[in-house]
Design an enzyme around this catalytic site. Structure first.
Site, PDB file in Angstrom:
ATOM      1  N   GLY A  26       0.839  -1.209   0.000  1.00 49.09           N
ATOM      2  CA  GLY A  26       0.000   0.000   0.000  1.00 49.09           C
ATOM      3  C   GLY A  26       0.869   1.253   0.000  1.00 49.09           C
ATOM      4  CG  HIS A  27       3.237   2.201   3.436  1.00 49.30           C
ATOM      5  ND1 HIS A  27       3.241   1.050   4.183  1.00 49.30           N
ATOM      6  CD2 HIS A  27       2.670   3.152   4.214  1.00 49.30           C
ATOM      7  CE1 HIS A  27       2.718   1.296   5.375  1.00 49.30           C
ATOM      8  NE2 HIS A  27       2.344   2.558   5.417  1.00 49.30           N
TER       9      HIS A  27
HETATM   10  P1  AMP Z   1       0.733   4.920   7.694  1.00 53.05           P
HETATM   11  O1  AMP Z   1       2.121   4.410   7.606  1.00 53.05           O
HETATM   12  O2  AMP Z   1      -0.269   3.908   8.163  1.00 53.05           O
HETATM   13  O3  AMP Z   1       0.627   6.249   8.405  1.00 53.05           O
HETATM   14  O4  AMP Z   1       0.283   5.215   6.191  1.00 53.05           O
HETATM   15  C1  AMP Z   1       1.030   6.087   5.376  1.00 53.05           C
HETATM   16  C2  AMP Z   1       0.256   6.340   4.114  1.00 53.05           C
HETATM   17  O5  AMP Z   1       0.026   5.096   3.433  1.00 53.05           O
HETATM   18  C3  AMP Z   1      -1.137   6.955   4.373  1.00 53.05           C
HETATM   19  O6  AMP Z   1      -1.390   7.931   3.372  1.00 53.05           O
HETATM   20  C4  AMP Z   1      -2.049   5.766   4.247  1.00 53.05           C
HETATM   21  O7  AMP Z   1      -3.368   6.104   3.866  1.00 53.05           O
HETATM   22  C5  AMP Z   1      -1.347   4.985   3.135  1.00 53.05           C
HETATM   23  N1  AMP Z   1      -1.767   3.584   3.164  1.00 53.05           N
HETATM   24  C6  AMP Z   1      -1.732   2.735   4.217  1.00 53.05           C
HETATM   25  N2  AMP Z   1      -2.263   1.541   3.880  1.00 53.05           N
HETATM   26  C7  AMP Z   1      -2.648   1.646   2.578  1.00 53.05           C
HETATM   27  C8  AMP Z   1      -3.276   0.756   1.653  1.00 53.05           C
HETATM   28  N3  AMP Z   1      -3.619  -0.468   2.001  1.00 53.05           N
HETATM   29  N4  AMP Z   1      -3.516   1.205   0.410  1.00 53.05           N
HETATM   30  C9  AMP Z   1      -3.178   2.473   0.051  1.00 53.05           C
HETATM   31  N5  AMP Z   1      -2.595   3.360   0.872  1.00 53.05           N
HETATM   32  C10 AMP Z   1      -2.332   2.959   2.116  1.00 53.05           C
END
Ligand code: AMP
Length: 272
Positions: A26-27
């Protein structure tokens, strides 16, 4: 890959992907969106203690920096910023915006102060990195709306690019917290998306959203390990609750579900 940003020439298009690390596909999809559009791509890894309501969630948040750096490098990321808390919060007490109520509903209602902490850190990171574009996942849909709202209220000229939710083959939305699920819990968690997917729009048009929310809640809670915190059909720009499903309208189904001790969020856009 550089670990500082001092050599980035001015006037190039820079893309920025803020993360809390423990990176997954996702990231990486955000990084790839940035490398396609920008000359330089910068990621940050910072587990912001202030945005955790549950201290044990913060303490158990996975940290996989070496692997993260490898994944970023392989995806063509040019630099990664891994700040210390002292660098972020030294002489900085936060940034105040008008949330227009967005901080009080859904995630905001269950995680008081969470979005203030998100705005504080993202504003600070934007001010340091000064990107032209920044990429955010639609998985954190409410966060995305709030960051857009923040930018409307600053002088910063940064374009936000929303990116699609990346899912595991089972349908489970990828999340760093999935690493903490057992095999059996993961199987249960994958039912969340399957239940969202099974909503038959043709059957529920003109029905009351509350009734369908109750049915979805019941179905999710009947799966072993799962317990809903909220299940809510919302208007996609304001996240205000939807009352009826009207033909031609677009709504977003947002939910938060505990799978064992792990809190998961997901959402799905429905066009009637
Ligand atoms: P985090 O590390 O959880 O703060 O996420 C960092 C970025 O990655 C944020 O913009 C999240 O929305 C994005 N993100 C996390 N999981 C996913 C996913 N499964 N699909 C798309 N973007 C994601």
């Amino acid at each position: 890959m550089q670990e500082c940003m001092s050599n980035i020439p001015a006037r190039k298009k820079t893309g920025f992907v803020p993360t809390m690390g423990a990176l997954h596909a996702g990231h990486i999809s955000l990084i790839e969106s940035s490398t396609r559009e920008c000359d330089y791509t910068i990621a940050s890894i910072y587990v912001n203690p202030k945005q955790f309501n549950d201290p044990s969630d913060f303490l158990n948040y996975p940290v996989t920096i070496d692997n993260d750096i490898k994944l970023l490098e392989a995806a063509g990321c040019d630099a990664v910023f891994i700040p210390e808390t002292s660098e972020i919060y030294n002489n900085y007490s936060g940034y105040i915006i008008d949330y227009e109520g967005l901080d009080k509903i859904l995630e905001g209602a269950y995680r008081p102060g969470h979005f203030k902490a998100v705005v504080d850190i993202v504003y600070r990171l934007f001010d340091i990195v000064k990107p032209s574009f920044s990429y955010f996942g639609q998985k954190d849909y409410q966060q995305l709306l709030i960051i857009k709202k923040m930018l409307e209220q600053t002088e910063m000229k940064i374009t936000i690019r929303p990116c699609a939710i990346i899912r595991e083959e089972s349908g489970l939305a990828m999340s760093s917290r999935n690493m903490r699920l057992s095999v059996e819990e993961k199987e249960s968690a994958s039912q969340i998306f399957k239940i969202m997917e099974s909503i038959d729009k043709a059957k529920i048009v003109n029905q009351q959203a509350k009734l369908i929310e109750e049915k979805i809640t019941e179905r999710i809670n009947s799966v072993k390990h799962l317990k809903t915190e909220y299940v809510s059909f919302c208007e996609p720009n304001s996240l205000k609750p939807v009352i009826f499903f009207v033909k031609g309208s677009t709504v977003i189904l947002c939910l938060a579900v505990y799978c064992g001790k792990i809190r998961l969020i997901d959402n799905k856009v429905l066009v009637f």
